[in-house]
Design a protein around this motif. Structure first.
Motif, mmCIF file in Angstrom:
data_model
loop_
_atom_site.group_PDB
_atom_site.id
_atom_site.type_symbol
_atom_site.label_atom_id
_atom_site.label_comp_id
_atom_site.label_asym_id
_atom_site.label_seq_id
_atom_site.Cartn_x
_atom_site.Cartn_y
_atom_site.Cartn_z
ATOM 1 N N SER A 18 -62.675 -55.486 44.064
ATOM 2 C CA SER A 18 -61.790 -54.928 45.087
ATOM 3 C C SER A 18 -60.873 -55.994 45.689
ATOM 4 C CB SER A 18 -62.623 -54.282 46.190
ATOM 5 O OG SER A 18 -61.763 -53.635 47.095
ATOM 6 N N ARG A 19 -59.618 -55.640 45.878
ATOM 7 C CA ARG A 19 -58.701 -56.518 46.606
ATOM 8 C C ARG A 19 -59.118 -56.538 48.079
ATOM 9 N NH1 ARG A 19 -53.106 -57.212 44.945
ATOM 10 N NH2 ARG A 19 -52.635 -57.019 47.163
ATOM 11 N N LYS A 20 -58.788 -57.628 48.746
ATOM 12 C CA LYS A 20 -59.156 -57.752 50.171
ATOM 13 C C LYS A 20 -58.454 -56.700 51.025
ATOM 14 C CE LYS A 20 -60.561 -62.565 50.538
ATOM 15 N NZ LYS A 20 -60.091 -63.156 49.261
ATOM 16 N N ASP A 21 -57.261 -56.274 50.598
ATOM 17 C CA ASP A 21 -56.502 -55.314 51.409
ATOM 18 C C ASP A 21 -56.806 -53.861 51.064
ATOM 19 O OD1 ASP A 21 -55.244 -55.198 48.967
ATOM 20 O OD2 ASP A 21 -53.387 -56.149 49.651
ATOM 21 N N VAL A 22 -57.843 -53.631 50.241
ATOM 22 C CA VAL A 22 -58.270 -52.253 49.971
ATOM 23 C C VAL A 22 -59.502 -51.968 50.831
ATOM 24 C CG1 VAL A 22 -59.179 -50.652 48.237
ATOM 25 C CG2 VAL A 22 -57.330 -52.222 47.637
ATOM 26 N N VAL A 23 -59.349 -51.043 51.795
ATOM 27 C CA VAL A 23 -60.449 -50.713 52.701
ATOM 28 C C VAL A 23 -61.376 -49.705 52.025
ATOM 29 C CG1 VAL A 23 -61.018 -49.772 54.989
ATOM 30 C CG2 VAL A 23 -58.894 -51.088 54.660
ATOM 31 N N SER A 81 -44.818 -57.762 44.910
ATOM 32 C CA SER A 81 -45.966 -58.179 44.111
ATOM 33 C C SER A 81 -46.938 -56.998 43.974
ATOM 34 C CB SER A 81 -46.618 -59.426 44.696
ATOM 35 O OG SER A 81 -47.537 -59.083 45.644
ATOM 36 N N PRO A 82 -47.374 -56.706 42.736
ATOM 37 C CA PRO A 82 -48.184 -55.514 42.476
ATOM 38 C C PRO A 82 -49.463 -55.521 43.303
ATOM 39 C CG PRO A 82 -47.510 -56.593 40.428
ATOM 40 C CD PRO A 82 -47.127 -57.507 41.528
ATOM 41 N N ALA A 83 -49.805 -54.386 43.937
ATOM 42 C CA ALA A 83 -51.010 -54.332 44.768
ATOM 43 C C ALA A 83 -51.924 -53.161 44.397
ATOM 44 C CB ALA A 83 -50.620 -54.255 46.240
ATOM 45 N N TRP A 84 -51.405 -51.932 44.442
ATOM 46 C CA TRP A 84 -52.266 -50.756 44.268
ATOM 47 C C TRP A 84 -51.614 -49.756 43.331
ATOM 48 C CZ3 TRP A 84 -50.317 -51.161 49.616
ATOM 49 C CH2 TRP A 84 -50.982 -52.158 50.329
ATOM 50 N N TYR A 112 -55.129 -58.375 35.080
ATOM 51 C CA TYR A 112 -54.256 -59.530 34.854
ATOM 52 C C TYR A 112 -53.248 -59.686 35.990
ATOM 53 C CZ TYR A 112 -51.165 -62.787 32.511
ATOM 54 O OH TYR A 112 -50.417 -63.895 32.207
ATOM 55 N N TYR A 113 -52.708 -58.560 36.437
ATOM 56 C CA TYR A 113 -51.689 -58.638 37.488
ATOM 57 C C TYR A 113 -52.249 -58.403 38.894
ATOM 58 C CZ TYR A 113 -48.184 -58.980 33.891
ATOM 59 O OH TYR A 113 -47.426 -59.420 32.844
ATOM 60 N N GLY A 114 -53.565 -58.244 39.002
ATOM 61 C CA GLY A 114 -54.178 -58.103 40.330
ATOM 62 C C GLY A 114 -53.806 -56.812 41.022
ATOM 63 N N ILE A 115 -53.541 -55.750 40.241
ATOM 64 C CA ILE A 115 -53.224 -54.456 40.850
ATOM 65 C C ILE A 115 -54.468 -53.585 40.737
ATOM 66 C CG2 ILE A 115 -52.215 -53.472 38.711
ATOM 67 C CD1 ILE A 115 -50.119 -52.089 40.513
ATOM 68 N N GLN A 116 -54.854 -52.923 41.832
ATOM 69 C CA GLN A 116 -56.122 -52.185 41.831
ATOM 70 C C GLN A 116 -55.894 -50.682 41.787
ATOM 71 O OE1 GLN A 116 -58.829 -53.298 45.001
ATOM 72 N NE2 GLN A 116 -60.178 -51.555 44.595
ATOM 73 N N LEU A 117 -56.643 -50.000 40.904
ATOM 74 C CA LEU A 117 -56.618 -48.537 40.850
ATOM 75 C C LEU A 117 -57.409 -48.019 42.047
ATOM 76 C CD1 LEU A 117 -55.779 -45.995 39.189
ATOM 77 C CD2 LEU A 117 -58.018 -46.107 38.103
ATOM 78 N N ILE A 118 -56.722 -47.301 42.950
ATOM 79 C CA ILE A 118 -57.399 -46.892 44.191
ATOM 80 C C ILE A 118 -57.633 -45.394 44.278
ATOM 81 C CG2 ILE A 118 -56.666 -48.870 45.586
ATOM 82 C CD1 ILE A 118 -54.410 -47.018 46.668
ATOM 83 N N GLY A 119 -57.105 -44.611 43.322
ATOM 84 C CA GLY A 119 -57.345 -43.169 43.384
ATOM 85 C C GLY A 119 -56.543 -42.448 42.335
ATOM 86 N N GLY A 120 -56.650 -41.123 42.373
ATOM 87 C CA GLY A 120 -55.891 -40.354 41.394
ATOM 88 C C GLY A 120 -56.328 -38.911 41.350
#
Ligand code: ADP
Ligand code: MG
Length: 299
Positions: A18-23, A81-84, A112-120
């Motif tokens: 998990s990225r730090k900015d994903v709650v 910069s890619p995030a979510w 690789y790019y540090g982008i997190q799948l957060i839903g769908g």
């Protein structure tokens, strides 16, 4: 779709650190993210439809790569910069080996790019993939299509044309007698990657930017129209590969491909005279070429 939960759990939920900015990521009604102060969020959505954007029997790894790479490319063309990322996927059937290949390729690029799948959302229907990507850009620093001015220099990253040649091979429209050359160009089509570092480095230097997804002529056209400026291109300066020249049989044909090829995810950007000197340092790891100038000043 029936079995949606196990499918999501098996292939799409919580596969990344998990990225730090994903709650909160998958599992609730919404995902929750916490962007840092001073950041703006850039958001873009793209849909890929089977039979329109890829062949129905295409390798699922290639489909996943293309879907995510093209979306990330839109973010970096804005200097974000890619995030979510969120994924809407419609599947005709539950095909375990297809999903396995699709999701591993997706997460390989996402990690690789540090982008997190957060839903769908997952539904049954004709194969369609819609991604919404979000990226972070410091307030006021986004690269837009409308910032070019008269006198700015026009640049592209990388080399142009290989993706179109690769597509010719995939669609069996134009094939060279050299099988190795065919498969190399096909590989370049499938494995094109977005210019993330360049996009971020250009934030303080470029006056406008766009990613080349429909071809240089068309995409540069968007900058010119939105910025209300013209352009004089030096076609002899267009960067393309030796492999492309071999494939199309000459320099002139290669130039035509370079002008109209999309999907290599190179960036086209404009730079004011005063910022030109900083480019070498800012883009030290990215090849780039000056291909023209927006008329207005005598060079
Ligand atoms: P809802 O009924 O609220 O729409 P869903 O059953 O569609 O919820 O999804 C359950 C959870 O799984 C949600 O958190 C959703 O974001 C996530 N999810 C569904 N499909 C995908 C997918 N393809 N990729 C990632 N997350 C998904
Ligand atoms: Mg749903």
């Amino acid at each position: 779709m029936s079995g949606e939960f196990s499918l999501i759990d098996k292939y799409f939920a919580h596969k990344q650190q998990s990225r730090k900015d994903v709650v909160l990521a998958q599992g609730d009604d919404c995902a929750i993210v916490a962007p840092s102060n001073g950041s703006h969020i850039a958001i873009s959505t793209d849909t890929l439809v089977s039979g329109t954007h890829f062949l129905a029997d295409a390798d699922p790894a290639h489909i996943a790569h293309k879907a995510l790479a093209s979306n990330i490319s839109d973010l970096v063309a804005m200097g974000a910069s890619p995030a979510w990322v969120s994924m809407g996927i419609s599947l005709p059937e539950m095909n375990a080996s297809w999903l396995e290949r699709f999701s591993s390729a997706f997460f390989k690029l996402a990690d690789y790019y540090g982008i997190q799948l957060i839903g769908g959302d997952t539904t049954r229907g004709p194969l369609t993939i819609t991604l919404t990507v979000q990226g972070l850009v410091p307030e006021g620093k986004a690269l837009t299509r409308h910032g070019a001015e008269s006198g700015d220099w026009i640049y592209v990253t990388g080399k142009l044309g290989d993706a179109k040649a690769g597509l010719d091979v995939i669609l069996e429209k134009n094939i060279s007698g050299d099988r190795e050359l065919n498969s190399e160009l096909q590989r370049r089509h499938f494995e094109a990657t977005p210019r993330v570092l360049a996009g971020l480095a250009l934030r303080d230097i470029a006056s406008s930017a766009i990613d080349i997804s429909d071809g240089l002529i068309s995409d540069l056209g968007h900058i010119l129209k939105r910025s209300n400026v013209g352009a004089r291109l030096n076609v002899a300066e267009l960067p393309f590969s030796d492999e492309l020249v071999r494939f199309v049989g000459g320099t002139e044909a290669a130039q035509q491909y370079a002008l109209t090829s999309g999907e290599e995810y190179e960036l086209c950007f404009t730079v004011p005279e005063a910022n030109r000197g900083q480019l070498e340092v800012a883009l030290s790891t990215t090849p780039f070429t000056c291909i023209g100038r927006s008329p207005g000043l005598v060079s």
